[in-house]
Design an enzyme around this catalytic site. Structure first.
Site, PDB file in Angstrom:
ATOM      1  N   ASP A 173       0.936  -1.212   0.095  1.00 42.82           N
ATOM      2  CA  ASP A 173      -0.029  -0.026  -0.176  1.00 42.82           C
ATOM      3  C   ASP A 173       1.126   1.356  -0.275  1.00 42.82           C
ATOM      4  OD1 ASP A 173      -2.390   1.909   0.499  1.00 42.82           O
ATOM      5  OD2 ASP A 173      -3.590  -0.058   0.987  1.00 42.82           O
ATOM      6  N   HIS A 248      -3.124   3.076  -4.355  1.00 44.05           N
ATOM      7  CA  HIS A 248      -2.322   2.689  -3.212  1.00 44.05           C
ATOM      8  C   HIS A 248      -0.990   2.127  -3.587  1.00 44.05           C
ATOM      9  CE1 HIS A 248      -5.589   3.353  -0.466  1.00 44.05           C
ATOM     10  NE2 HIS A 248      -6.638   2.671  -1.287  1.00 44.05           N
ATOM     11  N   GLU A 312      -9.794   2.645  -4.905  1.00 41.09           N
ATOM     12  CA  GLU A 312      -9.680   4.071  -4.693  1.00 41.09           C
ATOM     13  C   GLU A 312      -8.339   4.293  -5.523  1.00 41.09           C
ATOM     14  OE1 GLU A 312     -10.820   4.261   0.072  1.00 41.09           O
ATOM     15  OE2 GLU A 312      -8.907   3.492  -0.441  1.00 41.09           O
TER      16      GLU A 312
HETATM   17  C1  TNX Z   1     -10.795   1.689   2.613  1.00 41.69           C
HETATM   18  S1  TNX Z   1     -11.557  -0.941   1.760  1.00 41.69           S
HETATM   19  C2  TNX Z   1      -9.822   1.131   2.020  1.00 41.69           C
HETATM   20  C3  TNX Z   1      -8.653   0.919   2.764  1.00 41.69           C
HETATM   21  C4  TNX Z   1      -8.688   1.627   4.124  1.00 41.69           C
HETATM   22  C5  TNX Z   1      -9.792   1.182   4.821  1.00 41.69           C
HETATM   23  C6  TNX Z   1     -10.224   1.920   6.193  1.00 41.69           C
HETATM   24  C7  TNX Z   1     -10.800  -0.544   0.514  1.00 41.69           C
HETATM   25  C8  TNX Z   1     -10.763  -1.446  -0.432  1.00 41.69           C
HETATM   26  N1  TNX Z   1      -9.760   0.564   0.811  1.00 41.69           N
HETATM   27  O1  TNX Z   1      -7.406   1.191   2.026  1.00 41.69           O
HETATM   28  O2  TNX Z   1      -7.654   1.047   5.080  1.00 41.69           O
HETATM   29  O3  TNX Z   1     -11.117   1.863   4.109  1.00 41.69           O
HETATM   30  O4  TNX Z   1     -11.411   1.420   6.520  1.00 41.69           O
END
Ligand code: TNX
Length: 513
Positions: A173, A248, A312
């Site tokens: 990440d 990420h 994301e």
């Molecule tokens: C969203 S869930 C994210 C993570 C974070 C998390 C914290 C997801 C696929 N991505 O990068 O750690 O929320 O709750």
């Protein structure tokens, strides 16, 4: 004395008889062939419970515990089992080693907690058990904080007791790269450490944010991974590696800045949240890099399915990047969402040529889902519903029911967490099959898993505090025998079950009241 021991997850069918089998010190385990490894495991479990290790024999000495693989046993699948306790002894039958292993887990829960002090009565019973879902998992984020190998081994053991079969490791990440890649040594040298970490929340406000000044470092060597994979296999747990892309990715870009759109140097991130630096989708070196990473990952992890993240990924850099825009034109893509989908398909092709399939977070649906891909539905259940309707397999991981990084109770009385609120009861009341789906569509719901994102869990003890006992509830949901209308019944069993967690040294959260 109650003759109904607290079984978690509850088996699908239990009939108690009227009597008890007394486990004697000279009890033997009968097993042969493939069942022998399971017999060794049982002998170890009984040794800790009784203070004495039973003999394993191939002849039917009495009294005994017999472990039998019988492929003609029907209605239980490879993970189900039949367990009978009578005056003649104890018998566990399955069609495969996994089912025997789960029968053993149930048997170990039938042994009284104070067996070492002489309480050796196991109630006569017949148990017919099999899971509803083939995917029963936990996800551990080892990127945000490195978690030591012995802790992962312990977690695998505790998971096995709950009949979980998948440990998804979020290995990369923005804040850390945790897997040794021999051909790309910078990843472990630079990507596995960040110099400090944000304190508290308040990521965005550069004027007020503060840092802890403490480095976080660590990565899994090939030797570490092989040891963990082998241990997990003995516990019938699959280790599912996740290599995040295209977003990420800042820890990797800190090592190889040429892989970003701007090529600007960046650091392994000290902040949480979503970062704008992502892999450049127009640069072929990115694919060479990712294929090298994946080749080494596949060589280490036998998992048939590989997680590529996909969540994301902000499109800011791609919008401004001439190479990404050129790729959009060359591949006749409509926009950056289709570019993301093109990216994932390209990786999927690579994986499928190597006999593996792909799973990603539900953003992989945007811009068209690669055929054959499995979706992990996290932003609620909608992504999972859409994917199942279009014939894709789905793992349900909706944040409102399975995010074990959310608060378990009033934040005022809890250690700092990322946010949200997910009390034990809400986990127990979750059901992985959305009511909207037809029976045919529901077949695509492989199961569910709990998410341990570790932004606010810097230590193994803290992970355990967040995971348990909510994971006990999720284990029963995933096994398919939870009863949302009988939370009190679950709680009564859980109260007894907690002593098993104590015996294993798990730092679980105490129950309210
Ligand atoms: C969203 S869930 C994210 C993570 C974070 C998390 C914290 C997801 C696929 N991505 O990068 O750690 O929320 O709750």
């Amino acid at each position: 004395m109650s003759n109904t021991p607290a079984l978690i997850p509850r088996p699908r069918k239990v009939t108690y008889g009227g009597g008890f089998f007394l486990l004697s010190n000279d009890i033997a385990i009968n097993a042969a062939g493939r069942a022998l490894a399971e017999a060794e495991y049982l002998a170890g479990g009984l040794a800790s419970a009784l203070g004495q290790r039973p003999q394993i024999s191939v002849s039917a000495a009495r009294p005994s515990i017999s472990l039998t693989i019988d492929e003609s046993e029907d209605g239980i699948g490879r993970e189900g089992y039949r367990l009978a306790v009578s005056q003649d002894g104890i018998r566990i039958v399955s069609t495969a080693t996994a089912g025997l292993f789960y029968g053993i887990q149930t048997l170990l829960q039938l042994v009284p907690g104070d067996a070492a002090n002489g309480s050796r009565a196991i109630p006569f019973c017949e148990i017919d058990d099999a899971p509803q879902f083939p995917w029963r998992g936990l996800m551990l984020d080892v990127s945000r904080y490195y978690m030591p190998v012995p802790f992962l081994i312990k977690l695998i053991d505790v998971m096995a007791m709950h009949k979980f079969n998948t440990l998804h490791l979020h290995l990369t990440d923005d804040q850390g790269w945790r897997l040794e890649i021999a051909a790309l040594p910078e990843l472990a040298r630079t990507g596995a450490s960040r110099r400090e970490t944000l304190i508290g929340h308040g990521n965005q406000d550069a004027a007020t944010r503060r840092f802890d000044g403490k480095p976080d470092s660590g990565y899994y060597s090939k030797h570490d991974v092989r040891a963990m994979v082998a241990h997990a296999a003995r516990r019938h747990v699959t280790l599912l590696p996740e290599i995040e892309m295209p977003g990420h990715a800042q820890a990797a870009l800190a090592c190889y800045p040429n892989l970003s759109c701007t090529g600007e140097p960046c650091e392994v991130s000290r902040l949480w949240g979503v970062h704008k630096e992502v892999y450049c989708a127009g640069n072929d070196e990115v694919f060479t890099f990712l294929e090298t990473v994946l080749d080494e990952t596949l060589a280490l992890f036998p998992s048939a399915i590989i997680h590529i993240g996909g969540d994301e990924c902000p499109k800011d850099r791609w919008k401004a990047c001439p190479k990404c825009q050129q790729r959009i034109r060359d591949e006749k893509l409509a926009d950056e969402h289709e570019l993301q989908s093109w990216f994932i398909r390209r990786i999927q092709r690579f994986l499928s040529e190597r006999g593996r399939s792909l799973i990603g977070w539900d953003e992989i649906l945007e811009g068209g889902l690669a055929p054959g891909a499995t979706v992990m539905s996290w932003r609620g259940e909608e992504g999972g519903i859409a994917a199942a309707r279009s014939g894709h397999d789905v793992v349900m991981a909706p944040n409102k029911s399975t995010y074990l990084d959310y608060y378990q109770a009033d934040p005022a009385s809890e250690p700092l967490a990322i946010g949200g609120l997910l009390p034990l009861r809400n986990v127990y009341e979750y059901h992985p099959i959305p009511a909207e789906l037809t029976p045919a569509e529901s077949k695509h719901i492989l199961g569910t898993q709990g998410q341990l994102w570790t932004e606010y869990m810097p230590t193994p003890e803290h992970v355990e505090y967040m995971a348990f006992p909510r994971a006990c509830a999720l284990a029963e949901v995933a096994w398919g025998t939870s009863d949302a209308g009988d939370y009190d019944g679950f709680l009564a069993r859980l109260k007894m079950h907690l002593s098993r967690l104590s015996a294993l040294g798990v730092n679980y959260r105490r129950l309210d009241g």
